[in-house]
Design a protein around this motif. Sequence first.
Motif, PDB file in Angstrom:
ATOM      1  N   ASP A   7     -14.712   6.914   0.223  1.00  0.00           N
ATOM      2  CA  ASP A   7     -13.480   6.531   0.317  1.00  0.00           C
ATOM      3  C   ASP A   7     -13.434   5.885   1.543  1.00  0.00           C
ATOM      4  N   LEU A   8     -13.512   4.298   1.457  1.00  0.00           N
ATOM      5  CA  LEU A   8     -14.056   3.493   2.628  1.00  0.00           C
ATOM      6  C   LEU A   8     -12.793   3.011   3.295  1.00  0.00           C
ATOM      7  N   ASN A   9     -11.619   3.232   2.580  1.00  0.00           N
ATOM      8  CA  ASN A   9     -10.415   2.530   3.114  1.00  0.00           C
ATOM      9  C   ASN A   9     -10.445   1.083   3.407  1.00  0.00           C
ATOM     10  N   ALA A  10     -11.422   0.243   2.372  1.00  0.00           N
ATOM     11  CA  ALA A  10     -11.672  -1.006   2.503  1.00  0.00           C
ATOM     12  C   ALA A  10     -10.955  -1.728   1.414  1.00  0.00           C
ATOM     13  N   LYS A  11     -10.356  -2.699   1.693  1.00  0.00           N
ATOM     14  CA  LYS A  11      -9.529  -3.559   0.483  1.00  0.00           C
ATOM     15  C   LYS A  11     -10.357  -4.882   0.705  1.00  0.00           C
ATOM     16  N   VAL A  12     -11.114  -5.311  -0.216  1.00  0.00           N
ATOM     17  CA  VAL A  12     -11.860  -6.419  -0.244  1.00  0.00           C
ATOM     18  C   VAL A  12     -11.180  -7.494  -1.052  1.00  0.00           C
ATOM     19  N   GLY A  13     -10.383  -7.167  -1.953  1.00  0.00           N
ATOM     20  CA  GLY A  13      -9.550  -8.224  -2.503  1.00  0.00           C
ATOM     21  C   GLY A  13     -10.270  -8.757  -3.945  1.00  0.00           C
ATOM     22  N   SER A  14      -9.671  -9.788  -4.108  1.00  0.00           N
ATOM     23  CA  SER A  14     -10.150 -10.672  -5.183  1.00  0.00           C
ATOM     24  C   SER A  14     -10.626 -12.135  -4.833  1.00  0.00           C
ATOM     25  N   ALA A  62      -7.325   0.178  -9.653  1.00  0.00           N
ATOM     26  CA  ALA A  62      -6.458   0.750  -8.236  1.00  0.00           C
ATOM     27  C   ALA A  62      -6.980   2.551  -8.139  1.00  0.00           C
ATOM     28  N   THR A  63      -7.419   2.644  -6.922  1.00  0.00           N
ATOM     29  CA  THR A  63      -7.999   3.842  -6.667  1.00  0.00           C
ATOM     30  C   THR A  63      -6.938   4.786  -5.452  1.00  0.00           C
ATOM     31  N   TRP A  64      -5.803   3.889  -5.133  1.00  0.00           N
ATOM     32  CA  TRP A  64      -4.994   4.816  -4.535  1.00  0.00           C
ATOM     33  C   TRP A  64      -3.448   4.056  -4.738  1.00  0.00           C
ATOM     34  N   THR A  65      -2.518   5.170  -5.178  1.00  0.00           N
ATOM     35  CA  THR A  65      -1.336   4.541  -5.428  1.00  0.00           C
ATOM     36  C   THR A  65      -0.477   5.204  -4.421  1.00  0.00           C
ATOM     37  N   SER A  66       0.611   4.470  -3.925  1.00  0.00           N
ATOM     38  CA  SER A  66       1.684   5.000  -2.789  1.00  0.00           C
ATOM     39  C   SER A  66       2.326   6.205  -3.502  1.00  0.00           C
ATOM     40  N   PRO A  67       3.101   7.062  -2.841  1.00  0.00           N
ATOM     41  CA  PRO A  67       4.026   8.128  -3.605  1.00  0.00           C
ATOM     42  C   PRO A  67       5.127   7.472  -4.431  1.00  0.00           C
ATOM     43  N   ASP A  68       5.545   6.474  -3.963  1.00  0.00           N
ATOM     44  CA  ASP A  68       6.631   5.752  -4.919  1.00  0.00           C
ATOM     45  C   ASP A  68       6.134   5.183  -5.859  1.00  0.00           C
ATOM     46  N   GLY A  69       4.834   5.008  -6.335  1.00  0.00           N
ATOM     47  CA  GLY A  69       4.065   4.281  -7.478  1.00  0.00           C
ATOM     48  C   GLY A  69       4.315   2.889  -7.469  1.00  0.00           C
ATOM     49  N   ILE A  70       4.830   2.156  -6.332  1.00  0.00           N
ATOM     50  CA  ILE A  70       5.032   0.703  -6.364  1.00  0.00           C
ATOM     51  C   ILE A  70       3.614   0.133  -5.776  1.00  0.00           C
ATOM     52  N   THR A  71       3.223   0.529  -4.651  1.00  0.00           N
ATOM     53  CA  THR A  71       1.926  -0.027  -3.886  1.00  0.00           C
ATOM     54  C   THR A  71       0.710   0.651  -4.682  1.00  0.00           C
ATOM     55  N   LYS A  72      -0.444  -0.320  -5.106  1.00  0.00           N
ATOM     56  CA  LYS A  72      -1.423   0.294  -5.550  1.00  0.00           C
ATOM     57  C   LYS A  72      -2.569  -0.759  -4.800  1.00  0.00           C
TER      58      LYS A  72
END
Length: 83
Positions: A7-14, A62-72
């Motif tokens: 769980d690196l909290n690293a967003k590497v993008g595309s 996606a390995t994390w989703t916000s509580p509102d389900g919108i942000t992944k």
Amino acid sequence: MLLIIGDLNAKVGSDNTCREHVMGKHGIGTINDNGERLADFCEENNLLIGGTLFQHKDIHKATWTSPDGITKNQIDHVIINQR
């Protein structure tokens, strides 16, 4: 074979421009500071960011989703060594 999972909290993008040798183009989102650090670490140690190498549906990336389900985000990664 070396395998690092975390769980690196690293967003590497595309966008793998100039980083084709350490990551694929199948991440999600855009790179953040931790993603830059991870890509640099992989480059220095001849490693690959595994979750970006193969095409999958975004729902499977996606390995994390916000509580509102919108942000992944894809912030958990499997790092493997290159041969």
